[in-house]
Write an enzyme that holds these catalytic residues in place. Structure first.
Site, PDB file in Angstrom:
ATOM      1  N   HIS A 199       2.449  -2.300  10.007  1.00 42.75           N
ATOM      2  CA  HIS A 199       1.245  -2.950  10.520  1.00 42.75           C
ATOM      3  C   HIS A 199       1.408  -3.472  11.945  1.00 42.75           C
ATOM      4  O   HIS A 199       0.421  -3.912  12.556  1.00 42.75           O
ATOM      5  CB  HIS A 199       0.816  -4.081   9.587  1.00 42.75           C
ATOM      6  CG  HIS A 199      -0.642  -4.027   9.231  1.00 42.75           C
ATOM      7  ND1 HIS A 199      -1.624  -3.681  10.139  1.00 42.75           N
ATOM      8  CD2 HIS A 199      -1.296  -4.267   8.065  1.00 42.75           C
ATOM      9  CE1 HIS A 199      -2.804  -3.730   9.559  1.00 42.75           C
ATOM     10  NE2 HIS A 199      -2.631  -4.075   8.291  1.00 42.75           N
ATOM     11  N   ASP A 250      -3.170   0.171  12.198  1.00 42.69           N
ATOM     12  CA  ASP A 250      -4.149  -0.604  11.454  1.00 42.69           C
ATOM     13  C   ASP A 250      -4.831   0.272  10.415  1.00 42.69           C
ATOM     14  O   ASP A 250      -4.764   1.509  10.472  1.00 42.69           O
ATOM     15  CB  ASP A 250      -5.189  -1.208  12.400  1.00 42.69           C
ATOM     16  CG  ASP A 250      -4.580  -2.234  13.356  1.00 42.69           C
ATOM     17  OD1 ASP A 250      -3.766  -3.053  12.890  1.00 42.69           O
ATOM     18  OD2 ASP A 250      -4.924  -2.204  14.552  1.00 42.69           O
TER      19      ASP A 250
END
Length: 443
Positions: A413, A417
């Site tokens: 992350h 995304d």
């Protein structure tokens, strides 16, 4: 005569450390250039370290079973030519450490356990930095420890056993004396023995009951554990899954597999179709083909697909280079050849390097949903699950039996995304669901 160093090699682009699994030479052995010196294991490959020189083994600095960073000195060789420079007396500069183990006092701390005691006849006892560091962390008085290494040398394993037992020998009055009186010592000589990259944590206290079997942890398993732990600790993992209808793909592959095997001499697998679809989607979504590099993200130009291949006791990750430029047939051939090399022990380190994205065929075990750990330092890994027949409600409201598969994606992350990953999986879904005899060629 001259003293040359052999360092821990980099056995893969993302490999940062290796474990000495076995020394193939001893001190005093004569070796030629390119002769194997040691077996080294990483999470990706098991390889031999060749000698860069012809000469005589001077000192084995690294210890079997220990893990060291790439570039750490693991042994020294005495070669012909040049002037002799004994490691113990070679002057040290700011940029280059001398090649000798510590022969005088260790860096002064608040415990006398860090100082190298004087042995019989005034000789200094030698400790590796790994031993000194561990003794400092746990307050162990090294003068009260009996070593099991060569010549009675104290090893890291000796200290680990003491720590696990809980019977730690502490320094007595010498500790207070060391705190009160500044130590006037000779300049500290840096040691050649590279400290293992990870301090050993005390083993969990697991009771061994009658009938239990104790299985030693192999070097490969230790390397895998280290890399997986690093990935989970450093990369904030997120996870997503998408279901896909691959009925047309299954019908197409099944219709050509017999003739293909007869013509080409190897199998055309479902996995080859998935790898090709992933490579095509990576070309359209290059953000996925990235790596975290601290203060920047590196978006890789080449699309090199790492594929996980399991043996009985380990997992290897060979790489299909430039997968976006290959046909389904070409990818199928490489999958077949790389898997054969892994299982025969002939895979080279070069064939493990350069991967930018990993595709794992977990469906081969019958799995229908799984959460993979990212192949560090890549940004994502895709798990291709088992193709299963299920009743599905079609667009016209009718129920039909279809071949369905789940694709599960773990992502870093910091780099990616959910939006871009969702679109990436949607594109793979579109490619796979439109794969058929009429639209797709394997050549």
């Amino acid at each position: 005569m001259a003293i040359e160093q052999i360092k821990m090699p980099q056995l893969g682009e993302s490999v940062t450390e290796g474990t000495i699994s076995k020394w193939l030479v001893s001190v005093g052995d004569k070796v030629n250039k390119y002769d194997p010196l040691a077996e080294v294991m990483t999470d990706k490959v098991n390889a031999e370290v060749p000698s860069s020189f012809t000469g005589v083994i001077k000192e084995l600095i690294a210890e079997e079973g220990e893990t060291y960073e790439v570039g750490a000195v693991i042994l020294t060789i005495e070669t012909e030519g040049g002037s002799a420079m004994e490691p113990a007396t070679a002057p040290a500069s700011q940029s280059e450490a001398p090649t000798a183990p510590t022969t005088s006092n260790a860096p002064v701390q608040t415990s006398a356990a860090t100082s190298a005691p004087v042995g019989e006849g005034g000789s200094k006892v030698r400790y590796s930095p790994a031993v000194l560091k561990l003794s400092q962390e746990h307050g162990i008085d090294l003068s009260q420890v009996s070593g099991t290494g060569a010549g009675g040398r104290i090893t890291r394993k000796d200290l680990t056993k003491i720590i696990e037992s809980g019977n730690i020998p502490k320094a007595g009055a010498n500790v207070e004396a060391a705190k009160a009186t500044p130590v006037q010592a000779a300049p500290v000589a840096k040691a050649t023995a590279p400290a293992p990259t990870k301090p050993a944590a005390p083993a969990p206290n697991v009771p061994v009951l009658p009938g239990d079997i104790e299985i030693p942890v192999s070097g490969v398993r230790k390397a895998i554990a280290t890399n997986m732990l690093r990935s989970k600790h450093e990369a904030p993992h997120a996870w997503t899954m998408m279901e896909m209808d691959v009925t047309n793909l299954v019908d197409y592959r099944n219709s050509i597999k017999g003739e293909f095997k007869k013509t080409e001499g190897f199998n055309i697998t479902f996995f080859a179709f998935f790898v090709k679809a992933v490579a095509q989607a990576l070309k359209e979504f290059p953000q996925i083909n990235s790596m975290w590099a601290g203060d920047k993200i590196i978006q890789k130009k080449d699309i090199n697909i790492s594929i996980a291949v399991a043996t009985e006791d380990a997992l290897f990750v060979p790489v299909i280079k430039h997968a976006d430029e290959k046909t389904i047939k070409g990818i199928a051939r490489e999958i077949n050849e790389l898997a054969a090399k892994v299982r025969s022990g002939k895979l080279t380190s070069a064939e493990m390097q350069g991967g930018t994205f990993t595709v794992n065929n977990t469906g081969s075990f019958g799995s229908i949903q799984s959460m993979g750990i990212i192949n560090y330092p890549q940004a994502a890994i895709l798990q291709v699950e088992s193709i299963v027949k299920r009743p599905v409600v079609m667009n016209n409201g009718m129920i039909a039996v279809r071949d369905m598969v789940n694709l599960c994606m773990s992502l870093d992350h910091r780099v990616l995304d959910g939006l871009v990953c969702g679109r990436f999986l949607q594109r793979i879904k579109e490619i796979l669901e439109n794969t058929s005899k009429e639209t797709t060629s394997v050549y």
